[in-house]
Motif scaffolding. Sequence first.
Motif, PDB file in Angstrom:
ATOM      1  N   GLU A 179       7.844 -10.682   1.190  1.00 38.10           N
ATOM      2  CA  GLU A 179       8.541 -10.015   2.129  1.00 38.10           C
ATOM      3  C   GLU A 179       7.941  -8.772   2.528  1.00 38.10           C
ATOM      4  OE1 GLU A 179      12.640  -7.548   2.077  1.00 38.10           O
ATOM      5  OE2 GLU A 179      12.127  -8.287   0.411  1.00 38.10           O
TER       6      GLU A 179
ATOM      7  N   GLY B 290       4.855   1.667   5.757  1.00 36.06           N
ATOM      8  CA  GLY B 290       5.291   3.017   6.004  1.00 36.06           C
ATOM      9  C   GLY B 290       5.530   3.139   7.700  1.00 36.06           C
TER      10      GLY B 290
ATOM     11  N   GLU C 215       3.972  -4.290  -4.058  1.00 33.47           N
ATOM     12  CA  GLU C 215       4.653  -4.459  -5.519  1.00 33.47           C
ATOM     13  C   GLU C 215       4.565  -5.972  -5.785  1.00 33.47           C
ATOM     14  OE1 GLU C 215       8.699  -2.952  -4.991  1.00 33.47           O
ATOM     15  OE2 GLU C 215       8.250  -1.403  -3.422  1.00 33.47           O
TER      16      GLU C 215
ATOM     17  N   GLY D 119      10.399   3.230   6.834  1.00 38.00           N
ATOM     18  CA  GLY D 119      10.444   3.855   5.455  1.00 38.00           C
ATOM     19  C   GLY D 119       9.418   4.109   4.563  1.00 38.00           C
ATOM     20  N   SER D 120       9.600   4.445   3.487  1.00 42.16           N
ATOM     21  CA  SER D 120       8.366   4.972   2.706  1.00 42.16           C
ATOM     22  C   SER D 120       7.672   3.847   2.082  1.00 42.16           C
ATOM     23  CB  SER D 120       8.854   6.074   1.341  1.00 42.16           C
ATOM     24  OG  SER D 120      10.032   5.078   0.685  1.00 42.16           O
ATOM     25  N   SER D 121       6.489   3.974   1.775  1.00 42.71           N
ATOM     26  CA  SER D 121       5.711   3.071   1.183  1.00 42.71           C
ATOM     27  C   SER D 121       5.495   3.185  -0.171  1.00 42.71           C
ATOM     28  CB  SER D 121       4.358   2.840   1.932  1.00 42.71           C
ATOM     29  OG  SER D 121       3.722   4.084   1.707  1.00 42.71           O
ATOM     30  N   ALA D 122       4.907   2.283  -1.184  1.00 49.86           N
ATOM     31  CA  ALA D 122       4.897   2.419  -2.543  1.00 49.86           C
ATOM     32  C   ALA D 122       3.751   3.356  -2.964  1.00 49.86           C
ATOM     33  CB  ALA D 122       4.649   1.277  -3.316  1.00 49.86           C
TER      34      ALA D 122
ATOM     35  N   ARG E  29       5.104  -2.853   1.794  1.00 54.16           N
ATOM     36  CA  ARG E  29       5.841  -2.041   2.381  1.00 54.16           C
ATOM     37  C   ARG E  29       4.773  -1.297   3.333  1.00 54.16           C
ATOM     38  NH1 ARG E  29      10.652  -1.493   0.293  1.00 54.16           N
ATOM     39  NH2 ARG E  29      10.943  -2.125  -1.859  1.00 54.16           N
TER      40      ARG E  29
ATOM     41  N   ILE F  44       5.736  -7.766  -2.339  1.00 54.35           N
ATOM     42  CA  ILE F  44       6.393  -7.311  -1.297  1.00 54.35           C
ATOM     43  C   ILE F  44       5.326  -6.211  -0.649  1.00 54.35           C
ATOM     44  CG2 ILE F  44       8.052  -5.501  -0.769  1.00 54.35           C
ATOM     45  CD1 ILE F  44       9.818  -6.440  -3.142  1.00 54.35           C
TER      46      ILE F  44
ATOM     47  N   THR G 286       1.768  -2.599  -9.181  1.00 52.27           N
ATOM     48  CA  THR G 286       2.348  -1.782  -7.678  1.00 52.27           C
ATOM     49  C   THR G 286       0.608  -1.385  -7.258  1.00 52.27           C
ATOM     50  OG1 THR G 286       2.433   0.412  -8.716  1.00 52.27           O
ATOM     51  CG2 THR G 286       4.606  -1.104  -8.171  1.00 52.27           C
TER      52      THR G 286
ATOM     53  N   ILE H 284       8.377  -5.523   4.405  1.00 51.58           N
ATOM     54  CA  ILE H 284       9.077  -4.310   4.833  1.00 51.58           C
ATOM     55  C   ILE H 284       8.458  -3.231   5.704  1.00 51.58           C
ATOM     56  CG2 ILE H 284      10.862  -2.580   3.910  1.00 51.58           C
ATOM     57  CD1 ILE H 284      11.068  -4.375   1.201  1.00 51.58           C
ATOM     58  N   GLU H 285       9.100  -3.351   7.085  1.00 52.88           N
ATOM     59  CA  GLU H 285       8.278  -2.244   8.130  1.00 52.88           C
ATOM     60  C   GLU H 285       9.267  -0.894   7.998  1.00 52.88           C
ATOM     61  OE1 GLU H 285       7.171  -3.979  11.473  1.00 52.88           O
ATOM     62  OE2 GLU H 285       6.429  -5.919  10.511  1.00 52.88           O
TER      63      GLU H 285
END
Length: 141
Positions: A133, A52, A12, A138-141, A50, A48, A1, A135-136
């Motif tokens: 992927e 945020g 991730e 929400g929270s990020s890693a 992410r 992935i 990560t 992912i837009e």
Amino acid sequence: TGGCHCGNIGVELQLRTDPATLHPRACDCAFCSKHSAAYLSDPAGRLIFRLGDPDKVSRYRQGSQTAVVLVCRVCGVLAGVYYESDGRLYAAVNSKMLAELDAFGAETAVSPKSLTALEKSRRWQTVWFADCELIEGGSSA
């Protein structure tokens, strides 16, 4: 990560290849050199991104205008790059974002600027993550 400095972009990875045999590729183009980027990918693995706050992520096309570079607008970290072909996403992550950078082999220099756009896309489909992927929100890693 891993993630960018401010945490807006997280990554991730699920690797199928021994990390010690993966060598981050330091692109010699002016853009990547100025960002000190070294790309890591595992064509059999999964990646992935992410985002945020997607509004705080720059999507920059340079060179052949074929791939999209993700750069955090808050902290300036180059997170990675992706390319879409026939509805499939291919991507590589800037290894400098990863928490366990020491697990990988030594960086190696590459010169994709010497390839045509078609040669680049064929190479990306061979060496980049093919299970990706974005992912837009929400929270990020």
